[in-house]
Design a protein around this motif. Structure first.
Motif, short mmCIF file in Angstrom:
data_model
loop_
_atom_site.label_atom_id
_atom_site.label_comp_id
_atom_site.label_asym_id
_atom_site.label_seq_id
_atom_site.Cartn_x
_atom_site.Cartn_y
_atom_site.Cartn_z
N LEU A 128 17.84 7.23 6.51
CA LEU A 128 18.78 8.47 5.96
C LEU A 128 18.40 9.54 6.96
O LEU A 128 19.50 10.40 7.06
CB LEU A 128 18.06 8.75 4.69
N ALA A 129 17.65 9.47 7.52
CA ALA A 129 17.34 10.71 8.41
C ALA A 129 18.25 10.40 9.58
O ALA A 129 18.93 11.45 10.28
CB ALA A 129 15.82 10.78 9.12
N PHE A 130 18.39 9.17 10.22
CA PHE A 130 19.27 8.83 11.27
C PHE A 130 20.74 9.32 10.83
O PHE A 130 21.31 9.95 11.74
CB PHE A 130 19.25 7.29 11.55
N ARG A 131 21.17 8.90 9.93
CA ARG A 131 22.41 9.11 9.20
C ARG A 131 22.71 10.70 9.21
O ARG A 131 23.65 11.22 9.62
CB ARG A 131 22.68 8.68 7.79
N ALA A 150 15.74 12.35 15.01
CA ALA A 150 15.99 12.39 13.49
C ALA A 150 14.72 12.63 12.65
O ALA A 150 14.73 13.67 11.85
CB ALA A 150 16.42 11.27 12.90
N ALA A 151 13.57 11.96 13.14
CA ALA A 151 12.23 12.05 12.28
C ALA A 151 11.77 13.56 12.53
O ALA A 151 11.32 14.16 11.55
CB ALA A 151 11.12 11.18 12.94
N GLU A 152 11.89 14.04 13.68
CA GLU A 152 11.40 15.40 13.93
C GLU A 152 12.31 16.49 13.38
O GLU A 152 11.75 17.26 12.62
CB GLU A 152 11.40 15.72 15.59
N TRP A 153 13.61 16.13 13.16
CA TRP A 153 14.42 17.08 12.61
C TRP A 153 14.33 17.12 11.10
O TRP A 153 14.12 18.08 10.31
CB TRP A 153 15.79 16.56 12.88
N ARG A 154 13.93 15.83 10.48
CA ARG A 154 13.73 15.55 9.33
C ARG A 154 12.15 16.48 8.67
O ARG A 154 12.60 17.13 7.54
CB ARG A 154 13.58 14.15 8.92
N GLU A 155 11.10 16.32 9.31
CA GLU A 155 10.33 17.15 9.30
C GLU A 155 10.41 18.69 9.29
O GLU A 155 9.91 19.55 8.38
CB GLU A 155 9.15 16.82 10.31
#
Length: 180
Positions: free
Chosen positions: A117-120, A166-171
């Motif tokens: 979901l984060a990648f998308r 994406a993981a960094e952005w999600r956080e």
């Protein structure tokens, strides 16, 4: 041997997802928590293999196996974990033998769910990165038109970099990614 085909974005992919979502939800029953559109067909404006990817969050992954016949009735082939522990994978071809759908089922809360979901969502929010991904896929499809393994290998490093972004952005977004 399947041709690696990457085509321009098609707005009808969203509707194709919505139709398939309803059928898959019925087939898998009340174990389903949520069904998400993932993969490149979920990212507006980029080139993609014209295959709709559905990510199904379920309450109990082990229960999915009891629905294999229901999924087969929809035209899916049950593939088990297919290389990813904790996943149940299904693939579907049309009458001509052309791949049309993938279903990736995970237990709700599994890290793979948040990753997909984060990648998308990251690529939707970051057009430049999405375009780089689109360009890479077009280049690889031209270079390896009948070699899906080399096509996938060619995307691997870029996807790893995107997953990290994406993981960094999600956080940084402070979003609850497990809410259906």
């Amino acid at each position: 041997m399947r041709k690696v085909e990457v085509v321009p974005y098609n707005p009808q992919w969203r509707d194709a997802f919505a139709r398939e979502k309803q059928q898959v939800w019925q087939a898998l029953g009340d174990n389903v928590v949520a069904i998400h559109h993932i993969g490149s067909t979920a990212i507006p404006g980029i080139y993609a293999k014209p295959i709709i990817d559905l990510l199904v969050e379920v309450k109990e992954i082990a229960k999915i196996d009891q629905y294999n016949l229901s999924m087969e009735a929809l035209g899916y082939e049950a593939m088990g974990e297919f290389g990813i522990p904790g996943r149940r994978y299904f693939r579907k071809n049309n009458a001509a033998g052309v791949r049309t759908h993938h279903v990736h089922a995970f237990e709700a809360g599994e890290p793979e769910v948040a990753k997909h979901l984060a990648f998308r969502d990251y690529t939707i929010a970051h057009w430049e990165d999405a375009q780089q991904y689109s360009d890479l896929k077009r280049e690889l499809a031209r270079k390896y038109p009948y070699d899906i393994d080399s096509y996938m290998d060619g995307k691997h490093e870029f996807i790893q970099q995107m997953n990290a972004k994406a993981a960094e952005w999600r956080e940084s977004q402070k979003i609850d990614w497990y809410t259906p």
